[in-house]
Design a protein around this motif. Sequence first.
Motif, PDB file in Angstrom:
ATOM      1  N   GLY A 106       0.829  -1.211   0.000  1.00  0.00           N
ATOM      2  CA  GLY A 106       0.000   0.000   0.000  1.00  0.00           C
ATOM      3  C   GLY A 106       0.861   1.258   0.000  1.00  0.00           C
ATOM      4  O   GLY A 106       0.620   2.199  -0.746  1.00  0.00           O
ATOM      5  N   LYS A 107       1.897   1.250   0.858  1.00  0.00           N
ATOM      6  CA  LYS A 107       2.797   2.412   0.919  1.00  0.00           C
ATOM      7  C   LYS A 107       3.541   2.598  -0.394  1.00  0.00           C
ATOM      8  O   LYS A 107       3.780   3.722  -0.844  1.00  0.00           O
ATOM      9  CB  LYS A 107       3.802   2.235   2.061  1.00  0.00           C
ATOM     10  CG  LYS A 107       3.169   2.533   3.403  1.00  0.00           C
ATOM     11  CD  LYS A 107       4.219   2.738   4.474  1.00  0.00           C
ATOM     12  CE  LYS A 107       3.549   3.203   5.746  1.00  0.00           C
ATOM     13  NZ  LYS A 107       4.107   2.607   6.958  1.00  0.00           N
ATOM     14  N   ARG A 108       3.911   1.475  -0.999  1.00  0.00           N
ATOM     15  CA  ARG A 108       4.657   1.580  -2.261  1.00  0.00           C
ATOM     16  C   ARG A 108       3.755   2.130  -3.376  1.00  0.00           C
ATOM     17  O   ARG A 108       4.204   2.909  -4.204  1.00  0.00           O
ATOM     18  CB  ARG A 108       5.243   0.215  -2.648  1.00  0.00           C
ATOM     19  CG  ARG A 108       6.483  -0.109  -1.818  1.00  0.00           C
ATOM     20  CD  ARG A 108       7.098  -1.418  -2.236  1.00  0.00           C
ATOM     21  NE  ARG A 108       6.521  -2.549  -1.512  1.00  0.00           N
ATOM     22  CZ  ARG A 108       6.666  -3.827  -1.871  1.00  0.00           C
ATOM     23  NH1 ARG A 108       7.323  -4.128  -2.990  1.00  0.00           N
ATOM     24  NH2 ARG A 108       6.149  -4.792  -1.152  1.00  0.00           N
ATOM     25  N   TYR A 109       2.487   1.731  -3.373  1.00  0.00           N
ATOM     26  CA  TYR A 109       1.543   2.312  -4.354  1.00  0.00           C
ATOM     27  C   TYR A 109       1.447   3.816  -4.166  1.00  0.00           C
ATOM     28  O   TYR A 109       1.485   4.590  -5.119  1.00  0.00           O
ATOM     29  CB  TYR A 109       0.144   1.696  -4.190  1.00  0.00           C
ATOM     30  CG  TYR A 109      -0.032   0.319  -4.788  1.00  0.00           C
ATOM     31  CD1 TYR A 109       0.722  -0.110  -5.875  1.00  0.00           C
ATOM     32  CD2 TYR A 109      -1.003  -0.567  -4.281  1.00  0.00           C
ATOM     33  CE1 TYR A 109       0.541  -1.364  -6.425  1.00  0.00           C
ATOM     34  CE2 TYR A 109      -1.191  -1.825  -4.827  1.00  0.00           C
ATOM     35  CZ  TYR A 109      -0.418  -2.228  -5.894  1.00  0.00           C
ATOM     36  OH  TYR A 109      -0.604  -3.469  -6.438  1.00  0.00           O
ATOM     37  N   ARG A 110       1.324   4.249  -2.889  1.00  0.00           N
ATOM     38  CA  ARG A 110       1.195   5.687  -2.598  1.00  0.00           C
ATOM     39  C   ARG A 110       2.424   6.458  -3.091  1.00  0.00           C
ATOM     40  O   ARG A 110       2.318   7.561  -3.620  1.00  0.00           O
ATOM     41  CB  ARG A 110       1.016   5.933  -1.093  1.00  0.00           C
ATOM     42  CG  ARG A 110      -0.296   5.450  -0.473  1.00  0.00           C
ATOM     43  CD  ARG A 110      -1.493   6.203  -1.008  1.00  0.00           C
ATOM     44  NE  ARG A 110      -2.215   5.387  -1.981  1.00  0.00           N
ATOM     45  CZ  ARG A 110      -3.238   4.581  -1.691  1.00  0.00           C
ATOM     46  NH1 ARG A 110      -3.698   4.503  -0.471  1.00  0.00           N
ATOM     47  NH2 ARG A 110      -3.816   3.858  -2.643  1.00  0.00           N
ATOM     48  N   ARG A 111       3.613   5.838  -2.856  1.00  0.00           N
ATOM     49  CA  ARG A 111       4.848   6.503  -3.302  1.00  0.00           C
ATOM     50  C   ARG A 111       4.857   6.688  -4.815  1.00  0.00           C
ATOM     51  O   ARG A 111       5.282   7.718  -5.328  1.00  0.00           O
ATOM     52  CB  ARG A 111       6.070   5.664  -2.890  1.00  0.00           C
ATOM     53  CG  ARG A 111       6.479   5.845  -1.456  1.00  0.00           C
ATOM     54  CD  ARG A 111       7.969   5.571  -1.262  1.00  0.00           C
ATOM     55  NE  ARG A 111       8.316   4.164  -1.402  1.00  0.00           N
ATOM     56  CZ  ARG A 111       8.377   3.313  -0.372  1.00  0.00           C
ATOM     57  NH1 ARG A 111       8.122   3.728   0.851  1.00  0.00           N
ATOM     58  NH2 ARG A 111       8.713   2.056  -0.575  1.00  0.00           N
ATOM     59  N   GLN A 112       4.397   5.675  -5.542  1.00  0.00           N
ATOM     60  CA  GLN A 112       4.377   5.773  -7.009  1.00  0.00           C
ATOM     61  C   GLN A 112       3.303   6.757  -7.477  1.00  0.00           C
ATOM     62  O   GLN A 112       3.514   7.497  -8.430  1.00  0.00           O
ATOM     63  CB  GLN A 112       4.172   4.389  -7.646  1.00  0.00           C
ATOM     64  CG  GLN A 112       5.313   3.410  -7.399  1.00  0.00           C
ATOM     65  CD  GLN A 112       6.662   3.890  -7.934  1.00  0.00           C
ATOM     66  OE1 GLN A 112       6.732   4.620  -8.926  1.00  0.00           O
ATOM     67  NE2 GLN A 112       7.741   3.482  -7.275  1.00  0.00           N
ATOM     68  N   ASP A 113       2.144   6.740  -6.785  1.00  0.00           N
ATOM     69  CA  ASP A 113       1.086   7.710  -7.133  1.00  0.00           C
ATOM     70  C   ASP A 113       1.612   9.134  -7.020  1.00  0.00           C
ATOM     71  O   ASP A 113       1.353   9.982  -7.860  1.00  0.00           O
ATOM     72  CB  ASP A 113      -0.113   7.571  -6.166  1.00  0.00           C
ATOM     73  CG  ASP A 113      -0.906   6.300  -6.421  1.00  0.00           C
ATOM     74  OD1 ASP A 113      -0.731   5.691  -7.507  1.00  0.00           O
ATOM     75  OD2 ASP A 113      -1.689   5.904  -5.529  1.00  0.00           O
ATOM     76  N   GLU A 114       2.368   9.359  -5.958  1.00  0.00           N
ATOM     77  CA  GLU A 114       2.833  10.714  -5.648  1.00  0.00           C
ATOM     78  C   GLU A 114       3.819  11.247  -6.685  1.00  0.00           C
ATOM     79  O   GLU A 114       4.006  12.456  -6.809  1.00  0.00           O
ATOM     80  CB  GLU A 114       3.483  10.705  -4.258  1.00  0.00           C
ATOM     81  CG  GLU A 114       3.472  12.052  -3.602  1.00  0.00           C
ATOM     82  CD  GLU A 114       4.234  12.056  -2.280  1.00  0.00           C
ATOM     83  OE1 GLU A 114       3.823  12.804  -1.386  1.00  0.00           O
ATOM     84  OE2 GLU A 114       5.229  11.318  -2.138  1.00  0.00           O
ATOM     85  N   ILE A 115       4.485  10.357  -7.411  1.00  0.00           N
ATOM     86  CA  ILE A 115       5.388  10.839  -8.465  1.00  0.00           C
ATOM     87  C   ILE A 115       4.784  10.622  -9.854  1.00  0.00           C
ATOM     88  O   ILE A 115       5.421  10.881 -10.865  1.00  0.00           O
ATOM     89  CB  ILE A 115       6.788  10.188  -8.372  1.00  0.00           C
ATOM     90  CG1 ILE A 115       6.712   8.672  -8.564  1.00  0.00           C
ATOM     91  CG2 ILE A 115       7.446  10.534  -7.031  1.00  0.00           C
ATOM     92  CD1 ILE A 115       8.069   8.014  -8.740  1.00  0.00           C
ATOM     93  N   GLY A 116       3.536  10.119  -9.885  1.00  0.00           N
ATOM     94  CA  GLY A 116       2.808  10.058 -11.147  1.00  0.00           C
ATOM     95  C   GLY A 116       3.091   8.842 -12.020  1.00  0.00           C
ATOM     96  O   GLY A 116       2.834   8.873 -13.225  1.00  0.00           O
TER      97      GLY A 116
END
Length: 458
Positions: free
Chosen positions: A404-414
């Motif tokens: 979940g955290k890794r998805y958020r990190r990728q979302d945040e950089i697009g």
Amino acid sequence: MQQNDLMEKVVSLCKRRGFIFPGSEIYGGLANSWDYGPLGHLLKQNIKNAWWKFFVQEREDMVPLDTAIIMNPKVWEASGHLQNFSDELVECKSCHRRFRTDHLLAAISAKPGYDKEKIRSIKDVRCPDCNGEFTAPKSFNLMFKTFLGTTEDSTTVAYLRPETAGGMFVNFKNVQQTTRRRLPFGIAQIGKNFRNEITPGNFIFRTREFEIGEFEYFINPKDWEKTFEMWLSEIKRWWKDVMCVNMENLVWHEIEEGDRAHYSKRTVDIEYNYPFGLGELHGIAYRTDFDLSRHEKVSGQDLHYTDPETNEKFLPHVIEPTFGIDRMLLVSLLEAYTEEEAPTADEGETEARVVLKFPKHLAPIKVAVLPLSKKEELSSFAKQIAGDLRKNFQVDYDETQSIGKRYRRQDEIGTPYCVTVDFDSLEDKKVTVRDRDTMQQERIEITKLKEYLADKLK
Ligand SMILES: [Zn+2]
């Protein structure tokens, strides 16, 4: 979200995730200088490539050029930069802060209670910081001066270019003859430029060192009106279809005759609704034959063109669209920044997520490969998949912390796609692909993964 919050959030995300760092930070920084970090570099590269593809590569009437930053100073004498490329500034007599006269007057006239009768000129204005009086306005040339070689005198003085256009004009004949081009055609260039701005600011909006993409489109003067319209509509297509900007944020500002450069018959400034207010994004100007005629005069060279069909000999006229690369990058970040509620793994629960919803072709990282576990058999398998995808895409590999955290990190950089590798993948040779915007997941055969992603990222 408040508009000012948006700017702050974007600046902070840029620093935190490695898009843009304050310049020379370990030395306390250098005011208004910025360095593009790993993701910022990739984003900028993608914007430049998209610009190049759209305005140069896909057209039959454009040729590329890459000219020197330091040119013969005569170039700037001919272009008028040495004499006229200046802003008017005033200095506060008590606190010594300097202001651009036009910015100061604009800021004052925008304030409530502004009385046109009371403020006729800068003489009627007091310092906004300390209420001090201003000095008489003086002209300040924006060119960066330097010296060539070991002697510092008037014979060795040179300038860092304030725009790339000069390089295109002085090479007009070289390019036209070596490529055997007929009019109309354009010469395009992307490169660094330098202006000693009095009041830089607003993050990367106004800096002293910046990149421009621009072209000079050479025409027979009888065609200027229709060519201008053609480029205006191409520019609209660029913002709508390639940069995918909300067109309501753009203002097409037709510059009145009195405000145009004396030689220009039409100029349109494209403005953007930034969080700090409406501001210039880029422009398009019909420059007539001003530049070539000036270079003819100062160089003594014949820069006329002879039409091979009619034998008509004339000085080509020019339409010049100019784009600030850094401003386009700022706009891409402002447009992409999104905060929304996203469902979590727990049924019915949601959490806030920050997503940069870049158009997929502009996203710095295209695919992230995420193994569900750090166990050797899974991570070596996932690394193989990542290695294979790297041949075609910009790939990130991340195996730390929860999925979940890794998805958020990728979302945040697009990052548009996350590829999750789990223990089933070892058996069924399939992976899960997650879409950034819809968060939908799809199970895809590894042998078809590259094709699948290429199709989605097209
Ligand atoms: Zn003051």
